[in-house]
Structure formats: structure tokens, C-alpha cells
Design an enzyme around this catalytic site. Structure first.
Site: not given
Length: 396
Positions: A66-67, A104, A106, A318
Site C-alpha cells: 500500500s505504501s 496520503c 507521507n 501513514m
């Protein structure tokens, strides 16, 4: 036999925080993909390499987590007092699905850097040396993010000595301010706490009745006490991601929590809203060995947090969930606040699978209603590769 030749599209592969993704300028996308819809989704799926029944994304830019299955589209902002519009697409790995329902946090750290380097910020807003302030409109959730990007000799500074647990090498620090991060326009019930309560009893079939904190800040998040679901809070990825029963339990919690938060009408709809809400479990401080082998002492942290993302335990945290953690910690009575010792907390350092992270929030209470003016945390970002991505011309 006829075939469709590949086309190439200008793109940049960037790391932001503990995530990485493919960044595009809106104007560089093929015309059919410059507007939301099936063509845009099909293009991004092909870029990342989804859907992949093998779960590897070998034929694309994704890395099967997912990252790393992420895309970003940026353009000069049409909003007053903003520099750039930021649209985030979370690409499913094994399904033909792009989730546009959240941000997101990040990759937010890379948006300012990309915008400056790609001519999306007016030149007079960029100092020759010092800190550039980039005003970002997060289009998925209609929120403002302020990125403070270091500039050296007129260019974005990417290298430095800032260390971020979950990222192998140090880089330059980018401070992010998430302005008024609680949902008040489109998210769950239109308030920070969609049920009006700091904690609720959530009935989850096959699991039981769980005490939860459901909050809209950064990203809709459901917090539960670790011990209530059989965990300690010091778990690493393998302890959960290798357990199909555990993954099914978390998805059931997520689906029923999403209904209570007003994000969906029926639990069956959760399958088409994979990115949000998140589920996280919290516990009081305890020592553990992080995934890198680095020890984390109980005295080093205020609480433990583990979070699920796209059906798996996240390897770190996250960014948007960190905003939710910081916001909930600042409000006495939430599960996050209680795990951190309770009382008035303006910042907390929490332990996650890869190490620790500090996040702060400014919260106040007026007429029995909690508001948060901003949440603050530091990340780093770096260009990994730039040039063009190639996709078959008939892919979208």
C-alpha cells in the site's frame, strides 16, 4: 497482427515520508486522462501495474504494498492563496480500482518539492536560500497543507541529516502543517467525531462489542484498544499480515466502523472504499525491537500505535493516520489520549513497527465542540527517478 505502440508520459518517481509514488503534472497527462473518470483510472492502473493476480506489480511502477502503489497529479492551484492543487490516487494491487477517497500524508511531503522543481510555484515565492512555503490544496479532502521546503542555491534541497524511522537513509527535513485537519466539508457526518462522542461501543459480528474512538482528522480513522482484540501493541507486520483470520477481523471492524461514521450506507460498500477509513490499535508504552532491529524503550514513547492500510498492517505509519493520532491525543478522553496517559497533550511520540514518530496538534474546545487548528509533523522527500513512464497506447 496489429499492435498498439507504447506512449511515454513525463513523470517523476518520488519518495515522500515512508511512501513512494509516481508524480504527474496534470498538463502532461494524455487529454483523456486530464479529467476524472475511467480513462484516468485505467492509465494509472497500467502505470502502477494493476490489477495483478500475482500480487507483485512486476509489469508496472508499483512495489506491491500500500505504501508503494500510489499516484499523484499536481497542477497550478485555482484556489485563492494556494500554490498547487494536489490529487492523490491509491491504486489497488489485485483489483482494477483507484481509490480517490483520501489523502496520503507521507507523499504530501514530496508535493512541495515537486511543485517547485516543476514550475508550479511562482518564482518570486522561492528564496535563493532558506525555506520556501508552499501552500497546497489537497483536492481529495478539500483541505490546506503547508509545506516548508528547504532551498539551497535556488533549488530544492533533498539531502540532509534528518532521520525518519521507516526510511533507510537521512535526507532534508520538510515540515508539514495540516490546517484544520478535521472533516467539515465532505467527511463522515461533517464533524471531527461523526457520532458526537469521544468513544463509542461498536458491535462487530464475530468479534464482539468494542470500545472505539472514531475520528475524522487527517483521514477517517477507527481506534481500538490493542488488548480488546488480543494484541499488545508491539506487533510487527508478520504477526498480522501472515494471519488471514486477523486480516478478516480488521476488515470487518473497518466495514462496520465505516457505516457508523457515515462513510458508507452498508458494510458491502467497504470493498469499494479501501483507502478509508483506517483502523488502528493503541496501547500504553512498552519496549520492543523495531523491524530494523533498533530497540524502542518504553520510556522513549508516549504510546504504541499500529495501523492497517489497504488490508495490511503498515510497515511504519501513514502520514494522515499520524495526523489522526496527534489530533486524538490532544483531546482528553479519546482512546489515543488515554493510552498516552490522559490529560492535556500538545504533542506525542508514538511507537510504530519501524520506530517512533512525533506529531503535534493544537486543539481547543468551544461550546462542547472540539476543534483542531492544525497538526504538525516532519517528513522528508527525494526524487528517485525522473523522465517518462511508458504504457501501451491502448491501455486507457
Amino acid at each position: 497482427m496489429t499492435h498498439a505502440p507504447q506512449i511515454k508520459i513525463p513523470a517523476t518517481y518520488m519518495r515522500g515520508g515512508t511512501s513512494k509514488g509516481v508524480f504527474f503534472r496534470l498538463q502532461d497527462l494524455p487529454e483523456a486522462a486530464q479529467v476524472p473518470g475511467a480513462a484516468r483510472d485505467a492509465l494509472l492502473l497500467r502505470v502502477i501495474g494493476s490489477p495483478d493476480p500475482y500480487g507483485k506489480q512486476i509489469d508496472g511502477m508499483g512495489a506491491a504494498t500500500s505504501s508503494t502503489s500510489k499516484t499523484v497529479i499536481l497542477s497550478t492551484s485555482g484556489k485563492p492563496d494556494h500554490d498547487v492543487d494536489y490529487l492523490f490516487g491509491q491504486v489497488a494491487i489485485d483489483k482494477a480500482f483507484v481509490d480517490w477517497s483520501g489523502n496520503c500524508g507521507n507523499l504530501s511531503a514530496a508535493v512541495g518539492s515537486f511543485a517547485i522543481s516543476n514550475g508550479l510555484v511562482e518564482a518570486d515565492r522561492i528564496p535563493q536560500n532558506g525555506m520556501a512555503t508552499v501552500r497546497i490544496w489537497q483536492a481529495n479532502i478539500s483541505k490546506t497543507i503547508i509545506a516548508h521546503v528547504p532551498i539551497t542555491d535556488g533549488a530544492v534541497q533533498e539531502t540532509g541529516d534528518f532521520e525518519l524511522d521507516g526510511v533507510t537513509f537521512p535526507a532534508a527535513e520538510v515540515q508539514l502543517e495540516f490546517i484544520s485537519p478535521a472533516a467539515d466539508e465532505e467527511g463522515a457526518g461533517g464533524s471531527m467525531f461523526p457520532t458526537g462522542n469521544l468513544t463509542d461501543e461498536l458491535e462487530v459480528p464475530g468479534v464482539g462489542t468494542l470500545t472505539v474512538t472514531m475520528i475524522n482528522a487527517g483521514i477517517p480513522t477507527i481506534f481500538v484498544n490493542a488488548e480488546a482484540i488480543g494484541y499488545t501493541g508491539i506487533e510487527l507486520q508478520d504477526a498480522i499480515n501472515g494471519d488471514p483470520k486477523a486480516l478478516a477481523m480488521f476488515e470487518t471492524i473497518r466495514a462496520h466502523g465505516a457505516v457508523r461514521m457515515g462513510l458508507i450506507q452498508h458494510v458491502d460498500e467497504a470493498a469499494n472504499r479501501q483507502h478509508t477509513p483506517k483502523v488502528a490499535f493503541v496501547a500504553k508504552p512498552a519496549g520492543y525491537i523495531s523491524s530494523s532491529g533498533k530497540p524502542v524503550g518504553a520510556g522513549d514513547i508516549d504510546l504504541l500505535v499500529r495501523a492497517m492500510s489497504m488490508g495490511k498492517l503498515h510497515h511504519a505509519m501513514m502520514g494522515t493516520a499520524a495526523v489522526a493520532i496527534g489530533t486524538a491525543a490532544a483531546i482528553p478522553g479519546t482512546l489515543v489520549n488515554l493510552a498516552a496517559g490522559g490529560g492535556a497533550l500538545s504533542a506525542v511520540r508514538f511507537g510504530h513497527p519501524s520506530g517512533t514518530l512525533r506529531v503535534g496538534a493544537e486543539a481547543s474546545k468551544n461550546n462542547d465542540e472540539w476543534t483542531v487548528t492544525k497538526a504538525i509533523m516532519s517528513r522528508s522527500a527525494r526524487v528517485l527517478m525522473e523522465g517518462w513512464v511508458r504504457v501501451p497506447g491502448d491501455a486507457f
